[in-house]
Design an enzyme around this catalytic site. Structure first.
Site, PDB file in Angstrom:
ATOM      1  N   CYS A   2      46.979 -17.495   7.354  1.00 38.47           N
ATOM      2  CA  CYS A   2      46.919 -18.601   8.292  1.00 38.47           C
ATOM      3  C   CYS A   2      47.685 -19.808   7.731  1.00 38.47           C
ATOM      4  O   CYS A   2      47.517 -20.165   6.567  1.00 38.47           O
ATOM      5  CB  CYS A   2      45.506 -19.044   8.636  1.00 38.47           C
ATOM      6  SG  CYS A   2      44.543 -17.739   9.409  1.00 38.47           S
ATOM      7  N   ARG A  27      52.734 -16.988   7.346  1.00 36.12           N
ATOM      8  CA  ARG A  27      51.356 -16.824   6.873  1.00 36.12           C
ATOM      9  C   ARG A  27      50.473 -16.130   7.898  1.00 36.12           C
ATOM     10  O   ARG A  27      49.312 -15.821   7.631  1.00 36.12           O
ATOM     11  CB  ARG A  27      50.756 -18.190   6.520  1.00 36.12           C
ATOM     12  CG  ARG A  27      51.448 -18.856   5.348  1.00 36.12           C
ATOM     13  CD  ARG A  27      50.786 -20.166   5.035  1.00 36.12           C
ATOM     14  NE  ARG A  27      49.453 -19.984   4.494  1.00 36.12           N
ATOM     15  CZ  ARG A  27      49.129 -20.079   3.216  1.00 36.12           C
ATOM     16  NH1 ARG A  27      50.052 -20.359   2.328  1.00 36.12           N
ATOM     17  NH2 ARG A  27      47.894 -19.896   2.823  1.00 36.12           N
ATOM     18  N   TRP A  74      46.357 -15.453  11.292  1.00 34.26           N
ATOM     19  CA  TRP A  74      46.309 -14.033  10.961  1.00 34.26           C
ATOM     20  C   TRP A  74      44.856 -13.641  11.196  1.00 34.26           C
ATOM     21  O   TRP A  74      43.954 -14.079  10.486  1.00 34.26           O
ATOM     22  CB  TRP A  74      46.714 -13.808   9.506  1.00 34.26           C
ATOM     23  CG  TRP A  74      46.878 -12.364   9.172  1.00 34.26           C
ATOM     24  CD1 TRP A  74      47.985 -11.587   9.396  1.00 34.26           C
ATOM     25  CD2 TRP A  74      45.909 -11.492   8.570  1.00 34.26           C
ATOM     26  NE1 TRP A  74      47.765 -10.309   8.971  1.00 34.26           N
ATOM     27  CE2 TRP A  74      46.500 -10.212   8.462  1.00 34.26           C
ATOM     28  CE3 TRP A  74      44.596 -11.659   8.120  1.00 34.26           C
ATOM     29  CZ2 TRP A  74      45.831  -9.118   7.925  1.00 34.26           C
ATOM     30  CZ3 TRP A  74      43.934 -10.572   7.591  1.00 34.26           C
ATOM     31  CH2 TRP A  74      44.550  -9.316   7.492  1.00 34.26           C
ATOM     32  N   ASN A  98      41.394 -22.078   7.529  1.00 36.79           N
ATOM     33  CA  ASN A  98      41.948 -20.908   6.856  1.00 36.79           C
ATOM     34  C   ASN A  98      40.889 -20.433   5.875  1.00 36.79           C
ATOM     35  O   ASN A  98      40.336 -21.237   5.130  1.00 36.79           O
ATOM     36  CB  ASN A  98      43.234 -21.306   6.115  1.00 36.79           C
ATOM     37  CG  ASN A  98      43.794 -20.164   5.284  1.00 36.79           C
ATOM     38  OD1 ASN A  98      43.522 -18.996   5.558  1.00 36.79           O
ATOM     39  ND2 ASN A  98      44.571 -20.505   4.271  1.00 36.79           N
ATOM     40  N   GLY A  99      40.609 -19.131   5.878  1.00 29.16           N
ATOM     41  CA  GLY A  99      39.596 -18.601   4.974  1.00 29.16           C
ATOM     42  C   GLY A  99      38.595 -17.763   5.740  1.00 29.16           C
ATOM     43  O   GLY A  99      38.851 -17.358   6.888  1.00 29.16           O
ATOM     44  N   GLU A 477      58.493   0.503  -5.173  1.00 30.92           N
ATOM     45  CA  GLU A 477      58.800  -0.753  -4.502  1.00 30.92           C
ATOM     46  C   GLU A 477      59.751  -0.518  -3.313  1.00 30.92           C
ATOM     47  O   GLU A 477      59.549  -1.065  -2.228  1.00 30.92           O
ATOM     48  CB  GLU A 477      59.406  -1.752  -5.514  1.00 30.92           C
ATOM     49  CG  GLU A 477      59.940  -3.036  -4.931  1.00 30.92           C
ATOM     50  CD  GLU A 477      58.921  -3.812  -4.097  1.00 30.92           C
ATOM     51  OE1 GLU A 477      57.724  -3.522  -4.141  1.00 30.92           O
ATOM     52  OE2 GLU A 477      59.377  -4.715  -3.365  1.00 30.92           O
ATOM     53  N   LYS A 481      58.951  -1.441   0.573  1.00 31.18           N
ATOM     54  CA  LYS A 481      59.850  -2.291   1.360  1.00 31.18           C
ATOM     55  C   LYS A 481      60.200  -1.599   2.670  1.00 31.18           C
ATOM     56  O   LYS A 481      60.131  -2.180   3.736  1.00 31.18           O
ATOM     57  CB  LYS A 481      61.118  -2.542   0.541  1.00 31.18           C
ATOM     58  CG  LYS A 481      61.709  -3.885   0.561  1.00 31.18           C
ATOM     59  CD  LYS A 481      61.070  -4.954  -0.251  1.00 31.18           C
ATOM     60  CE  LYS A 481      59.621  -5.156  -0.066  1.00 31.18           C
ATOM     61  NZ  LYS A 481      58.995  -6.027  -1.021  1.00 31.18           N
ATOM     62  N   GLU A 484      57.162  -1.296   5.150  1.00 29.51           N
ATOM     63  CA  GLU A 484      56.620  -2.525   5.755  1.00 29.51           C
ATOM     64  C   GLU A 484      57.563  -3.139   6.775  1.00 29.51           C
ATOM     65  O   GLU A 484      57.110  -3.728   7.753  1.00 29.51           O
ATOM     66  CB  GLU A 484      56.189  -3.552   4.708  1.00 29.51           C
ATOM     67  CG  GLU A 484      57.291  -4.229   3.960  1.00 29.51           C
ATOM     68  CD  GLU A 484      56.777  -5.213   2.920  1.00 29.51           C
ATOM     69  OE1 GLU A 484      55.847  -5.967   3.210  1.00 29.51           O
ATOM     70  OE2 GLU A 484      57.323  -5.239   1.801  1.00 29.51           O
ATOM     71  N   HIS A 500      53.640  20.025  -6.732  1.00 24.34           N
ATOM     72  CA  HIS A 500      52.178  20.200  -6.807  1.00 24.34           C
ATOM     73  C   HIS A 500      51.509  19.856  -5.481  1.00 24.34           C
ATOM     74  O   HIS A 500      50.341  19.525  -5.445  1.00 24.34           O
ATOM     75  CB  HIS A 500      51.615  19.371  -7.959  1.00 24.34           C
ATOM     76  CG  HIS A 500      52.205  19.755  -9.274  1.00 24.34           C
ATOM     77  ND1 HIS A 500      51.828  20.894  -9.944  1.00 24.34           N
ATOM     78  CD2 HIS A 500      53.187  19.200 -10.009  1.00 24.34           C
ATOM     79  CE1 HIS A 500      52.547  21.017 -11.059  1.00 24.34           C
ATOM     80  NE2 HIS A 500      53.381  19.986 -11.110  1.00 24.34           N
ATOM     81  N   LYS A 599      52.289 -13.351   4.834  1.00 25.44           N
ATOM     82  CA  LYS A 599      52.924 -13.555   3.531  1.00 25.44           C
ATOM     83  C   LYS A 599      51.903 -13.834   2.429  1.00 25.44           C
ATOM     84  O   LYS A 599      52.072 -13.396   1.304  1.00 25.44           O
ATOM     85  CB  LYS A 599      53.903 -14.724   3.655  1.00 25.44           C
ATOM     86  CG  LYS A 599      54.665 -15.056   2.399  1.00 25.44           C
ATOM     87  CD  LYS A 599      55.816 -14.110   2.208  1.00 25.44           C
ATOM     88  CE  LYS A 599      56.598 -14.373   0.941  1.00 25.44           C
ATOM     89  NZ  LYS A 599      57.334 -13.169   0.538  1.00 25.44           N
TER      90      LYS A 599
HETATM   91  C1  F6R Z   1      55.455  -6.914   0.025  1.00 21.38           C
HETATM   92  C2  F6R Z   1      54.766  -8.122  -0.364  1.00 21.38           C
HETATM   93  C3  F6R Z   1      53.348  -8.023  -0.793  1.00 21.38           C
HETATM   94  C4  F6R Z   1      53.060  -9.049  -1.895  1.00 21.38           C
HETATM   95  C5  F6R Z   1      51.560  -9.062  -2.215  1.00 21.38           C
HETATM   96  C6  F6R Z   1      51.245 -10.023  -3.336  1.00 21.38           C
HETATM   97  O1  F6R Z   1      56.783  -7.152   0.330  1.00 21.38           O
HETATM   98  O2  F6R Z   1      55.311  -9.192  -0.308  1.00 21.38           O
HETATM   99  O3  F6R Z   1      53.020  -6.737  -1.203  1.00 21.38           O
HETATM  100  O4  F6R Z   1      53.798  -8.724  -3.020  1.00 21.38           O
HETATM  101  O5  F6R Z   1      50.844  -9.421  -1.074  1.00 21.38           O
HETATM  102  O6  F6R Z   1      51.595 -11.315  -2.990  1.00 21.38           O
HETATM  103  P1  F6R Z   1      51.772 -12.430  -4.101  1.00 21.38           P
HETATM  104  O7  F6R Z   1      52.962 -12.039  -4.920  1.00 21.38           O
HETATM  105  O8  F6R Z   1      51.988 -13.696  -3.341  1.00 21.38           O
HETATM  106  O9  F6R Z   1      50.521 -12.429  -4.908  1.00 21.38           O
END
Ligand code: F6R
Length: 604
Positions: A2, A27, A74, A98-99, A477, A481, A484, A500, A599
């Site tokens: 949020c 967010r 969110w 937020n929370g 990773e 990417k 998502e 396996h 984010k």
């Molecule tokens: C994926 C992504 C998330 C963050 C995760 C941790 O692209 O961005 O997996 O890496 O939510 O976020 P931070 O780094 O802000 O703790």
């Protein structure tokens, strides 16, 4: 999660709020809303959907407001609809939150609030409770209300009979604020303030912030006035813009060479890693007998690369824990453990709680963070900032590679201090790190070739990524990417594990992306690729240039510029980020705002 904004000042309030919400939209983007005060009347405009939809809804309205608050959501409690969107208004109180309020059901019952509520949210319950307690004194009402709340909250509140004034308080969930020539403003994060100023302060937990057009007052819950502790963001004022790129993700991928340069430049003195400017003592690296990395998602994947490096170079015991599992797994932690927390935002609640837990158990915590002054940074013993600048796209790119570059510095420092490397070996390792921006640029210059490869996987429903050792870490990773941003189901497997079980899923409709960057593993990796090729899979291969002799011409191949094997993660990561990006943008998706994501993950 949020995004929150509050503003009172000389600019057009509605426009300030909407512009800020656009910057904060990463967010959460389930719904958006603003509440603006004109004289003693507060108007609320809110709706499910994006900020651009809200902008349309408010067009031509609310032009003369004196202050206002806004929110991008969110969803946690209650579905995505107009009613559940913030702000919530009950009687004389209008708020954004937020929370998570854990005891909202008890509060409804204890204070008989049901009749006052229209939404399914926990947030509206706080508005109702504030209104129930309100007798004309905002501070007392906030304190009394907060004393009843269990959970995490950043609250921004307007009282109908206090024109031009905004109040805020928080527990865990972040709020930053500032007073600048355009007025007073607060936000859930810095991105929204950077348009106006680089100076800001973090609102401390359990304090009350009162903002007027030309003043800010901060008091603790005992009524003592506190001086805000201003910090300076070294982000450029306009670095949160797209700079002509269609998406932030592309812009942020392209920024990586510069971001890495910024991250390492001041931490290399006479060719050696140096953290003295940050006050990190050598003893932190010499007195530990084990390392625990805690992080989530992409940041955790950076930790997995570090784990491989620490094992092979330092031969030390190192664990990488998902922060969300850490506390519940009875981790072996004591005074001899160096905990390294990794987080772009510095606000991920699981990582934050894990850091607090580890420190309670006596561990020293060094954090690798992008956002200055963030909660995890403040909870840690030492901080190394990544200097990546604002990362706006939900999918993390430049934060990841700058986190990696700090890990390379740490590994070099530990190798030197623990006698694994002599000076010449340390300097040689560091010289290779200094080459990474140039090498990454070579990958970026050839991005059209990766765009062509992206076409080969565009229509896949399922996909595998395979590699061994560091290649496996890179692909974890790369796979995150891709899934998502493109919504293709993708799994990264250590290629030796494939036989396996998962090889049963390989068909001609399941493309396989492979990474081959480690000389010692190459022949086994190539055999594993042949195994899936003979079961019909189309192969997209990322391979270190100097290892690429005699590659099957049926493979779609991208040659990665050469580095020492330990550093091949850097060019390979950029290539995989571009692959994910092009698949998503070619599919016509909103690359920067993948569905269901946000984010900053501030709920457990
Ligand atoms: C994926 C992504 C998330 C963050 C995760 C941790 O692209 O961005 O997996 O890496 O939510 O976020 P931070 O780094 O802000 O703790």
């Amino acid at each position: 999660m949020c995004g929150i904004i509050g503003y009172t000042g000389s600019e057009n309030v509605k426009e300030v709020l909407l512009d800020a919400l656009e910057l904060l939209e990463y967010r959460g983007y389930d719904s958006a809303g603003i509440a603006v005060m004109e004289e003693n009347e507060i108007q609320v405009y809110k709706r499910a959907g994006r900020v651009k939809d809200l902008r349309e809804k408010c067009a031509g309205k609310a032009e003369n407001s004196v202050c206002g608050i806004g929110h991008t959501r969110w969803a946690t409690h209650g579905g995505v609809n107009d009613t559940n969107a913030h702000p919530h208004q009950v009687g004389r109180v209008t708020l954004v939150h937020n929370g998570i309020i854990e005891n909202y059901r008890e509060l409804i019952a204890d204070y008989d609030l049901k009749e006052k509520l229209q939404s399914e949210t926990d947030s509206e319950v706080v508005a109702a409770l504030l209104d129930r307690f309100y007798e004309g004194n905002p501070e007392e009402t906030i304190k009394k209300t907060v004393s009843k709340l269990k959970g995490t909250f950043a609250l921004v509140i307007m009282f109908a009979d206090h024109a031009g004034v905004i109040y805020s308080t928080r527990n865990v969930s972040p709020i930053v604020a500032t007073l600048c020539k355009e007025g007073a403003m607060l936000a859930s994060d810095l991105t929204a303030l950077c348009r106006f100023t680089n100076n800001y302060f973090v609102v401390p937990e359990y304090h009350i912030l009162e903002m007027k057009e030309d003043s800010i007052k901060l008091t603790d819950f005992d009524g003592n006035e506190k001086e805000p502790e201003y910090l300076t963001a070294d982000w450029e004022l306009n670095s949160a813009g797209k700079n002509g790129y269609p998406f932030y993700m592309e812009k942020e991928i392209m920024e990586q060479p510069d971001a890495i340069e910024r991250t390492i430049a001041n931490r290399i003195v006479s060719g050696m890693p140096d953290f003295t400017a940050e006050g990190v003592p050598d003893s932190l690296f010499t007195e530990c007998d084990r390392i625990n990395i805690i992080a989530c998602g992409t940041a955790m994947h950076a930790g997995l690369v570090a784990q491989a490096l620490v094992k092979s170079i330092l031969h030390m015991h190192i664990d990488v824990d998902m922060a969300s599992e850490f506390m519940y797994s009875d981790p072996v932690i004591d005074e001899k453990t160096l905990v390294i927390a990794v987080s772009q935002s510095g606000e991920t609640i699981d990582t934050l709680e894990a850091v607090k837990y580890a420190r309670r158990r006596g561990a020293k915590c060094l954090s690798i963070i992008n956002v200055k002054g963030s909660s995890i940074a403040r909870e840690s013993d030492y901080v190394l900032y990544t200097n990546a600048g604002p990362e706006i796209a939900v999918a993390s790119t430049k934060a990841y590679t700058t986190q990696l570059s700090i890990f390379y510095l740490i590994v070099a420092k530990m190798a030197q201090l623990r006698g694994v490397y002599d000076t010449e070996q340390t300097q040689s390792f560091i010289r290779e790190l200094q080459r990474t921006p140039e090498v990454m640029k070579k990958v970026l210059e050839k991005r059209r070739d990766i765009h062509v490869l992206a076409n080969k996987v565009l229509s896949a429903k399922d996909l595998f990524m395979i590699g061994r050792g560091l290649d496996h870490s890179i692909l974890l990773e790369g796979s995150l990417k891709l899934k998502e941003v493109s919504y293709i189901h993708s799994e990264a497997y250590a290629s030796g594990e494939l036989k396996h079980g998962p090889i049963a899923l390989i068909t001609q409709d399941t493309p396989v992306v492979a990474s081959v960057t480690q000389e010692k593993l190459m022949s086994k990796e190539l055999s594993n690729i042949k195994e899936v090729r003979s079961r019909g899979a189309d192969i997209v291969l990322f391979i270190k240039e100097s290892l690429a002799e005699d590659i099957d011409s049926q493979y779609q191949t991208f040659l990665l510029p050469d580095m020492r094997d330990e550093f091949m993660v850097m060019p390979a990561s950029v290539a995989l980020q571009l692959l994910a990006y092009y698949v998503s943008s070619d599919k016509g998706f909103d690359v920067d705002k993948p569905r269901n994501l946000a984010k900053v993950v501030t709920v457990e």
